[in-house]
Design a protein around this motif. Structure first.
Motif, PDB file in Angstrom:
ATOM      1  N   THR A   1      13.486 -11.763 -25.603  1.00  0.00           N
ATOM      2  CA  THR A   1      13.969 -11.575 -26.588  1.00  0.00           C
ATOM      3  C   THR A   1      14.692 -13.018 -27.029  1.00  0.00           C
ATOM      4  O   THR A   1      14.585 -13.947 -26.227  1.00  0.00           O
ATOM      5  CB  THR A   1      15.477 -10.648 -26.830  1.00  0.00           C
ATOM      6  N   PRO A   2      14.842 -13.276 -28.403  1.00  0.00           N
ATOM      7  CA  PRO A   2      15.458 -14.386 -28.906  1.00  0.00           C
ATOM      8  C   PRO A   2      16.534 -14.784 -28.299  1.00  0.00           C
ATOM      9  O   PRO A   2      16.920 -15.966 -27.831  1.00  0.00           O
ATOM     10  CB  PRO A   2      15.586 -14.172 -30.388  1.00  0.00           C
ATOM     11  N   GLU A   3      17.446 -13.797 -27.847  1.00  0.00           N
ATOM     12  CA  GLU A   3      18.668 -13.965 -27.195  1.00  0.00           C
ATOM     13  C   GLU A   3      18.754 -14.441 -25.872  1.00  0.00           C
ATOM     14  O   GLU A   3      19.140 -15.239 -25.475  1.00  0.00           O
ATOM     15  CB  GLU A   3      19.667 -12.740 -27.152  1.00  0.00           C
ATOM     16  N   LEU A   4      17.482 -13.916 -25.192  1.00  0.00           N
ATOM     17  CA  LEU A   4      17.267 -14.457 -23.551  1.00  0.00           C
ATOM     18  C   LEU A   4      16.884 -15.878 -23.919  1.00  0.00           C
ATOM     19  O   LEU A   4      17.331 -16.639 -22.969  1.00  0.00           O
ATOM     20  CB  LEU A   4      16.279 -13.579 -23.034  1.00  0.00           C
ATOM     21  N   ARG A   5      15.936 -16.344 -24.521  1.00  0.00           N
ATOM     22  CA  ARG A   5      15.341 -17.680 -24.777  1.00  0.00           C
ATOM     23  C   ARG A   5      16.591 -18.470 -25.164  1.00  0.00           C
ATOM     24  O   ARG A   5      16.483 -19.708 -24.805  1.00  0.00           O
ATOM     25  CB  ARG A   5      14.427 -17.622 -25.941  1.00  0.00           C
ATOM     26  N   SER A   6      17.608 -18.021 -25.960  1.00  0.00           N
ATOM     27  CA  SER A   6      18.808 -18.962 -26.435  1.00  0.00           C
ATOM     28  C   SER A   6      19.606 -19.042 -25.143  1.00  0.00           C
ATOM     29  O   SER A   6      19.862 -20.471 -24.914  1.00  0.00           O
ATOM     30  CB  SER A   6      19.510 -18.379 -27.444  1.00  0.00           C
ATOM     31  N   GLN A   7      19.625 -18.130 -24.365  1.00  0.00           N
ATOM     32  CA  GLN A   7      20.448 -18.305 -23.112  1.00  0.00           C
ATOM     33  C   GLN A   7      19.753 -19.206 -22.006  1.00  0.00           C
ATOM     34  O   GLN A   7      20.434 -19.771 -21.359  1.00  0.00           O
ATOM     35  CB  GLN A   7      20.729 -16.970 -22.485  1.00  0.00           C
ATOM     36  N   LEU A   8      18.418 -19.237 -22.234  1.00  0.00           N
ATOM     37  CA  LEU A   8      17.797 -20.014 -21.174  1.00  0.00           C
ATOM     38  C   LEU A   8      17.983 -21.389 -21.723  1.00  0.00           C
ATOM     39  O   LEU A   8      17.955 -22.504 -20.893  1.00  0.00           O
ATOM     40  CB  LEU A   8      16.130 -19.498 -21.032  1.00  0.00           C
TER      41      LEU A   8
ATOM     42  N   LEU B   1       9.196 -25.291 -20.145  1.00  0.00           N
ATOM     43  CA  LEU B   1      10.304 -24.811 -19.231  1.00  0.00           C
ATOM     44  C   LEU B   1      10.566 -23.232 -19.722  1.00  0.00           C
ATOM     45  O   LEU B   1      11.019 -22.603 -19.226  1.00  0.00           O
ATOM     46  CB  LEU B   1      11.239 -25.966 -19.041  1.00  0.00           C
ATOM     47  N   LEU B   2      10.980 -23.249 -21.128  1.00  0.00           N
ATOM     48  CA  LEU B   2      11.162 -22.238 -21.464  1.00  0.00           C
ATOM     49  C   LEU B   2      10.438 -21.142 -21.453  1.00  0.00           C
ATOM     50  O   LEU B   2      10.867 -19.878 -21.093  1.00  0.00           O
ATOM     51  CB  LEU B   2      11.560 -22.366 -23.289  1.00  0.00           C
ATOM     52  N   GLU B   3       9.005 -21.309 -21.543  1.00  0.00           N
ATOM     53  CA  GLU B   3       8.238 -20.166 -21.415  1.00  0.00           C
ATOM     54  C   GLU B   3       8.151 -19.979 -19.979  1.00  0.00           C
ATOM     55  O   GLU B   3       7.967 -18.707 -19.720  1.00  0.00           O
ATOM     56  CB  GLU B   3       6.621 -20.824 -21.853  1.00  0.00           C
ATOM     57  N   ALA B   4       7.870 -20.870 -18.998  1.00  0.00           N
ATOM     58  CA  ALA B   4       7.999 -20.380 -17.542  1.00  0.00           C
ATOM     59  C   ALA B   4       9.267 -19.699 -17.300  1.00  0.00           C
ATOM     60  O   ALA B   4       9.399 -18.684 -16.589  1.00  0.00           O
ATOM     61  CB  ALA B   4       7.650 -21.662 -16.835  1.00  0.00           C
ATOM     62  N   ALA B   5      10.193 -20.170 -17.680  1.00  0.00           N
ATOM     63  CA  ALA B   5      11.559 -19.341 -17.439  1.00  0.00           C
ATOM     64  C   ALA B   5      11.670 -17.839 -17.733  1.00  0.00           C
ATOM     65  O   ALA B   5      12.350 -17.073 -17.495  1.00  0.00           O
ATOM     66  CB  ALA B   5      12.944 -20.319 -18.002  1.00  0.00           C
ATOM     67  N   ALA B   6      11.212 -18.085 -19.148  1.00  0.00           N
ATOM     68  CA  ALA B   6      11.147 -16.545 -19.875  1.00  0.00           C
ATOM     69  C   ALA B   6      10.235 -15.769 -18.959  1.00  0.00           C
ATOM     70  O   ALA B   6      10.791 -14.243 -18.774  1.00  0.00           O
ATOM     71  CB  ALA B   6      10.746 -16.590 -21.264  1.00  0.00           C
ATOM     72  N   GLN B   7       8.936 -16.110 -18.668  1.00  0.00           N
ATOM     73  CA  GLN B   7       8.167 -15.129 -17.696  1.00  0.00           C
ATOM     74  C   GLN B   7       8.992 -14.906 -16.337  1.00  0.00           C
ATOM     75  O   GLN B   7       8.817 -13.468 -16.128  1.00  0.00           O
ATOM     76  CB  GLN B   7       6.900 -15.997 -17.634  1.00  0.00           C
ATOM     77  N   HIS B   8       9.466 -15.623 -15.803  1.00  0.00           N
ATOM     78  CA  HIS B   8      10.235 -15.499 -14.631  1.00  0.00           C
ATOM     79  C   HIS B   8      11.409 -14.421 -14.745  1.00  0.00           C
ATOM     80  O   HIS B   8      11.394 -13.518 -14.192  1.00  0.00           O
ATOM     81  CB  HIS B   8      10.907 -16.719 -14.120  1.00  0.00           C
ATOM     82  N   ALA B   9      12.226 -14.609 -15.856  1.00  0.00           N
ATOM     83  CA  ALA B   9      13.282 -13.649 -16.187  1.00  0.00           C
ATOM     84  C   ALA B   9      12.689 -12.411 -16.391  1.00  0.00           C
ATOM     85  O   ALA B   9      13.174 -11.211 -15.945  1.00  0.00           O
ATOM     86  CB  ALA B   9      14.022 -14.068 -17.596  1.00  0.00           C
ATOM     87  N   VAL B  10      11.350 -12.087 -17.086  1.00  0.00           N
ATOM     88  CA  VAL B  10      10.756 -10.822 -17.383  1.00  0.00           C
ATOM     89  C   VAL B  10      10.452 -10.305 -16.331  1.00  0.00           C
ATOM     90  O   VAL B  10      10.725  -9.123 -15.722  1.00  0.00           O
ATOM     91  CB  VAL B  10       9.814 -11.136 -18.143  1.00  0.00           C
ATOM     92  N   ALA B  11       9.637 -11.085 -15.347  1.00  0.00           N
ATOM     93  CA  ALA B  11       8.758 -10.496 -14.296  1.00  0.00           C
ATOM     94  C   ALA B  11       9.652 -10.110 -13.201  1.00  0.00           C
ATOM     95  O   ALA B  11       9.516  -9.258 -12.318  1.00  0.00           O
ATOM     96  CB  ALA B  11       7.777 -11.295 -13.926  1.00  0.00           C
ATOM     97  N   VAL B  12      10.758 -11.182 -12.652  1.00  0.00           N
ATOM     98  CA  VAL B  12      11.480 -11.019 -11.636  1.00  0.00           C
ATOM     99  C   VAL B  12      12.772 -10.182 -11.835  1.00  0.00           C
ATOM    100  O   VAL B  12      13.016  -9.379 -10.916  1.00  0.00           O
ATOM    101  CB  VAL B  12      11.755 -12.204 -10.919  1.00  0.00           C
ATOM    102  N   HIS B  13      13.299 -10.655 -12.871  1.00  0.00           N
ATOM    103  CA  HIS B  13      14.775  -9.909 -13.021  1.00  0.00           C
ATOM    104  C   HIS B  13      14.732  -8.855 -13.887  1.00  0.00           C
ATOM    105  O   HIS B  13      15.793  -8.092 -14.209  1.00  0.00           O
ATOM    106  CB  HIS B  13      15.741 -11.084 -13.782  1.00  0.00           C
ATOM    107  N   GLY B  14      13.691  -8.416 -14.654  1.00  0.00           N
ATOM    108  CA  GLY B  14      13.651  -7.269 -15.411  1.00  0.00           C
ATOM    109  C   GLY B  14      14.089  -7.318 -16.841  1.00  0.00           C
ATOM    110  O   GLY B  14      14.419  -6.480 -17.573  1.00  0.00           O
ATOM    111  N   HIS B  15      14.392  -8.769 -17.355  1.00  0.00           N
ATOM    112  CA  HIS B  15      15.029  -8.884 -18.635  1.00  0.00           C
ATOM    113  C   HIS B  15      13.834  -8.632 -19.677  1.00  0.00           C
ATOM    114  O   HIS B  15      12.658  -8.557 -19.403  1.00  0.00           O
ATOM    115  CB  HIS B  15      15.437 -10.333 -18.913  1.00  0.00           C
ATOM    116  N   GLN B  16      14.320  -8.259 -21.081  1.00  0.00           N
ATOM    117  CA  GLN B  16      13.280  -8.285 -22.012  1.00  0.00           C
ATOM    118  C   GLN B  16      13.035  -9.938 -22.753  1.00  0.00           C
ATOM    119  O   GLN B  16      14.204 -10.330 -22.792  1.00  0.00           O
ATOM    120  CB  GLN B  16      13.902  -7.350 -23.036  1.00  0.00           C
TER     121      GLN B  16
END
Length: 64
Positions: free
Chosen positions: A46-53, A29-44
């Motif tokens: 980062t460890p901070e993003l993954r912590s938020q996810l 789930l973390l990997e899929a959500a991180a890919q979505h956040a980067v591809a769709v929402h333009g996030h980088q």
């Protein structure tokens, strides 16, 4: 092991995304959500993003 999900509707976004992502494992789930956040929402990715996810994860199945 309980299924996990993240619901994009719970996260403030200019895109008004209505995607819900679910998986059998936190890692998947973390990997899929991180890919979505980067591809769709333009996030980088980062460890901070993954912590938020991780903080946005719920156990069980998403509500309909």
């Amino acid at each position: 092991m309980a299924r996990k999900y993240i619901d994009c509707r719970e996260v403030p976004s200019e895109k008004k995304c209505s995607i819900t992502i679910s998986a059998d494992s936190e890692e998947e789930l973390l990997e899929a959500a991180a890919q979505h956040a980067v591809a769709v929402h333009g996030h980088q990715d980062t460890p901070e993003l993954r912590s938020q996810l991780k903080g946005a994860m719920h156990e069980g199945r998403p509500p309909e």
